[in-house]
Design an enzyme around this catalytic site. Structure first.
Site, PDB file in Angstrom:
ATOM      1  N   TYR A  17     -62.401  17.534  10.157  1.00 24.35           N
ATOM      2  CA  TYR A  17     -61.774  16.533   9.284  1.00 24.35           C
ATOM      3  C   TYR A  17     -61.071  17.231   8.120  1.00 24.35           C
ATOM      4  O   TYR A  17     -59.899  16.948   7.818  1.00 24.35           O
ATOM      5  CB  TYR A  17     -62.864  15.579   8.787  1.00 24.35           C
ATOM      6  CG  TYR A  17     -62.444  14.667   7.660  1.00 24.35           C
ATOM      7  CD1 TYR A  17     -61.528  13.640   7.875  1.00 24.35           C
ATOM      8  CD2 TYR A  17     -62.990  14.816   6.377  1.00 24.35           C
ATOM      9  CE1 TYR A  17     -61.158  12.798   6.827  1.00 24.35           C
ATOM     10  CE2 TYR A  17     -62.627  13.973   5.340  1.00 24.35           C
ATOM     11  CZ  TYR A  17     -61.708  12.968   5.570  1.00 24.35           C
ATOM     12  OH  TYR A  17     -61.338  12.137   4.538  1.00 24.35           O
ATOM     13  N   ASN A  36     -61.230  16.039  -0.669  1.00 26.21           N
ATOM     14  CA  ASN A  36     -61.935  17.211  -1.212  1.00 26.21           C
ATOM     15  C   ASN A  36     -62.450  18.111  -0.096  1.00 26.21           C
ATOM     16  O   ASN A  36     -62.703  19.295  -0.326  1.00 26.21           O
ATOM     17  CB  ASN A  36     -63.059  16.754  -2.144  1.00 26.21           C
ATOM     18  CG  ASN A  36     -64.229  16.123  -1.400  1.00 26.21           C
ATOM     19  OD1 ASN A  36     -65.171  16.800  -1.011  1.00 26.21           O
ATOM     20  ND2 ASN A  36     -64.173  14.808  -1.173  1.00 26.21           N
TER      21      ASN A  36
END
Ligand code: NAI
Ligand code: GCB
Length: 277
Positions: free
Chosen positions: A142, A118
């Site tokens: 990330y 997500n």
């Protein structure tokens, strides 16, 4: 495009098999396939019937290619699983992800399932319901690495005809329950995670799919209608934990609370959030 017809004939490779999601898939998919090859840099429990343990370092192309031999489908989980420095993200999540897709192509592996996150779309505002068409809005390096992995997957699908699924996983936890308010939106249970992986592994034919890895949460903010064809029907709902979690009355960080990516969003954040539409 390859057709996957009989699950019992499939030879499946899991990278990052010693990790939290890897162990869940190992437990819940055991016995379904002709082979589960379990690859990790870490030690693993000895192989049971239908399993093979395989040493892999995703940074090393030759070890990745070796693990791919004879495989029909790779579930790529190995990597840095959260916010970290570029010095770690680059070799593990960028080079490592390239090595997995490229080794799969070289070894004629027809399908790769990539554990995205997500956090690839973390800076979208939480009031907006997200589907597979929203623009990338990573909330961290990330998250950028997951956008890269999804782009790589798209290219291997379009250019080389590989079947690719990217799973924007929400929050998977061991023990198997949400523990804070945001996770009431983002939680995926162990059973639903294994079911989502199973649907992606066994579906007979798709080109490229992006799915949100989330349970059937009442508070879910992610739309999986584009992947109905996969047959993923999550069963668990974080709402059963809501009263207990909300009774603790722990307020979410005011920046985190505005965005899907939650606690990753305020990290190193400069300025005011009104500039993020
Ligand atoms: N747990 C979650 O809530 C979420 C996880 N994800 C993604 O799912 C994947 C798996 O996550 P988790 O199981 O939670 O993480 P984890 O940290 O428990 O598992 C990662 C595994 O990768 C292995 N690994 C580390 N370096 C390696 C290397 N050089 N070569 C081969 N293997 C190596 C580790 O030994 C570990 O077993 C990650 O890619 C993560 O980004 C995405 C969104 C949410
Ligand atoms: O957003 C979340 O909750 C999760 O997202 C991720 O991508 C991370 O791997 C996980 O550790 C986080 O907790």
């Amino acid at each position: 495009m390859t057709c996957f017809t009989k699950p019992e004939d499939l030879r499946v490779l899991i990278t990052g098999a010693a990790g939290n999601i890897g162990k869940c898939l190992r437990d819940q998919l055991r016995g379904r396939y002709a082979l589960l090859r379990l690859a990790d840099i870490a030690e693993q429990e000895p192989a049971q019937a239908g399993e093979e343990i395989c040493a892999i370092d995703v940074r090393d192309m030759s070890s990745v290619e070796r693990c791919m031999e004879g495989i029909d489908c790779v579930v790529h989980l190995a990597g840095i699983p959260g916010v970290d420095t570029w010095e770690k993200i680059l070799p593990m999540n960028i080079d490592g992800c390239y090595n997995v897709f490229e080794a799969a192509r070289r070894q004629n592996v027809p399908r790769v399932i990539f554990a995205s996150s997500n956090h690839a779309v973390g800076y979208h505002r939480r009031e907006k319901f997200l589907d597979n068409t929203v623009q990338p809005r990573p909330d961290s390096l990330y998250g950028v690495s997951k956008v890269f992995g999804e782009a790589l997957g798209r290219m291997y699908a379009d250019k080389y005809g590989m079947s690719v699924a990217c799973l924007r996983i929400g929050t998977f936890r061991t023990p198997d329950h949400p523990s804070e308010a945001r996770q009431l939106l983002t939680w995926i249970s162990h059973k639903d995670m294994a079911e989502l992986a199973r649907c992606c592994i066994e579906h007979e034919s798709y080109h490229f799919a992006v799915a949100y890895g989330v349970s059937n949460n009442l508070r879910n903010r992610w739309d999986n209608s584009n992947v109905k064809f996969l047959g993923y029907q999550p069963q668990d709902d974080s709402e059963v934990f809501a009263a207990e979690i909300l009774a603790r009355n722990i307020p979410e960080d005011p920046i985190a609370a505005q965005f899907h990516g939650g606690f990753y969003c305020p990290l190193e954040f400069v300025g005011t959030t009104d500039r993020i539409s």
